[in-house]
Design a protein around this motif. Structure first.
Motif, short mmCIF file in Angstrom:
data_model
loop_
_atom_site.label_atom_id
_atom_site.label_comp_id
_atom_site.label_asym_id
_atom_site.label_seq_id
_atom_site.Cartn_x
_atom_site.Cartn_y
_atom_site.Cartn_z
N SER A 38 0.83 -1.20 0.00
CA SER A 38 0.00 0.00 0.00
C SER A 38 0.86 1.25 0.00
CB SER A 38 -0.94 0.04 1.21
OG SER A 38 -0.21 0.31 2.39
N THR A 39 0.26 2.29 -0.49
CA THR A 39 0.82 3.62 -0.34
C THR A 39 -0.18 4.37 0.52
OG1 THR A 39 1.85 3.50 -2.52
CG2 THR A 39 1.60 5.69 -1.57
N ASP A 40 0.18 4.59 1.77
CA ASP A 40 -0.76 5.20 2.72
C ASP A 40 -1.06 6.63 2.36
OD1 ASP A 40 -0.43 2.82 3.98
OD2 ASP A 40 0.41 3.64 5.80
N SER A 41 -0.01 7.35 2.04
CA SER A 41 -0.20 8.76 1.74
C SER A 41 0.94 9.23 0.88
CB SER A 41 -0.23 9.59 3.04
OG SER A 41 1.02 9.51 3.70
N VAL A 42 0.62 10.15 0.00
CA VAL A 42 1.64 10.90 -0.73
C VAL A 42 1.14 12.32 -0.69
CG1 VAL A 42 2.80 11.31 -2.93
CG2 VAL A 42 2.20 8.98 -2.27
N ASP A 43 1.84 13.15 0.03
CA ASP A 43 1.43 14.54 0.17
C ASP A 43 2.40 15.43 -0.59
OD1 ASP A 43 -0.88 14.19 1.88
OD2 ASP A 43 0.54 13.54 3.40
N PHE A 44 1.87 16.08 -1.64
CA PHE A 44 2.66 17.00 -2.45
C PHE A 44 2.59 18.37 -1.78
CE2 PHE A 44 0.95 13.79 -5.42
CZ PHE A 44 2.15 13.25 -5.87
N LEU A 45 3.71 18.80 -1.21
CA LEU A 45 3.74 20.02 -0.42
C LEU A 45 4.25 21.23 -1.20
CD1 LEU A 45 5.30 18.34 2.75
CD2 LEU A 45 2.86 18.77 2.27
N GLN A 46 5.14 21.00 -2.16
CA GLN A 46 5.74 22.06 -2.96
C GLN A 46 5.90 21.55 -4.39
OE1 GLN A 46 6.75 25.16 -1.86
NE2 GLN A 46 6.02 24.69 0.19
N PRO A 47 5.79 22.43 -5.38
CA PRO A 47 6.04 21.98 -6.76
C PRO A 47 7.52 21.72 -6.99
CG PRO A 47 5.63 24.35 -6.71
CD PRO A 47 5.41 23.84 -5.30
N VAL A 48 7.79 20.85 -7.95
CA VAL A 48 9.16 20.54 -8.36
C VAL A 48 9.27 21.00 -9.82
CG1 VAL A 48 10.89 18.75 -8.68
CG2 VAL A 48 9.20 18.55 -6.83
N PHE A 49 10.10 22.00 -10.07
CA PHE A 49 10.16 22.63 -11.39
C PHE A 49 11.21 21.98 -12.29
CE2 PHE A 49 8.44 25.86 -8.55
CZ PHE A 49 7.30 26.24 -9.25
#
Length: 174
Positions: free
Chosen positions: A57-68
């Motif tokens: 499982s992947t419990d969570s993936v939280d994208f907090l900042q963009p990656v340019f």
């Protein structure tokens, strides 16, 4: 089995973000980052148990900042908790603008990996023990996340059974 330290599974991966890796906003595709996350989590899990692993499982993936585009992405992963045949792996991703040196944590994730034997059956893994304050903090919350994971998996199985393989508005094709 002999317990192992969290740090023994530490895995670090660096990548340059190139144009084919980005969307129309000039930022890294979320799916590409998720593939990187799964890769480093699997390596960390194998380092811990020295057996083949599968992602449970992947419990969570939280994208907090963009990656340019043009930035680098550095992913760090290690095993934070074990339970019989499974391992919880924490992944942190850091984006860096190479020209300015500006670094930000852009993503955090928890994954569950399961060790498997030669028949692809779950097999026991060694316990893990934390040493640093951060490792202890992650380890202390792992049992709660494990229980949440079990409840979510049960719900997912119920959804799969209810909706089957057909479209929701059509009867199952058999």
């Amino acid at each position: 089995m002999e317990p192992k330290r969290c740090i023994d599974s530490l895995t670090v991966k660096n990548s340059h973000v190139l144009p084919p890796d980005t969307n129309s906003h000039g930022t890294l595709f979320g799916g590409k980052l998720m593939a990187y996350i799964d890769d480093v989590a699997a390596i960390a899990a194998v380092r811990h148990c020295r057996k083949p692993v599968v992602t449970a499982s992947t419990d969570s993936v939280d994208f907090l900042q963009p990656v340019f585009e043009g930035d680098t992405i550095c992913l760090e992963a290690f095993v934070t908790y074990t339970h019989n045949t499974s391992m919880e792996v924490f992944v942190k991703a850091i984006t860096e603008n190479l020209l300015t040196g500006d670094r930000k944590v852009c993503t955090t994730a928890f994954l569950s990996m399961v060790a498997v034997d030669e028949n692809n059956e779950p097999t026991p893994v060694p316990p893990v023990y934390p040493e640093s304050e951060e490792e202890k903090w992650l380890h202390d919350g792992a049992k709660r996340r494990h229980e949440h994971r079990k409840a979510r998996r049960k719900e997912s199985k119920e959804l799969a059974e209810k909706f089957g393989t057909g479209l929701p508005w059509l009867p199952d094709e058999k």
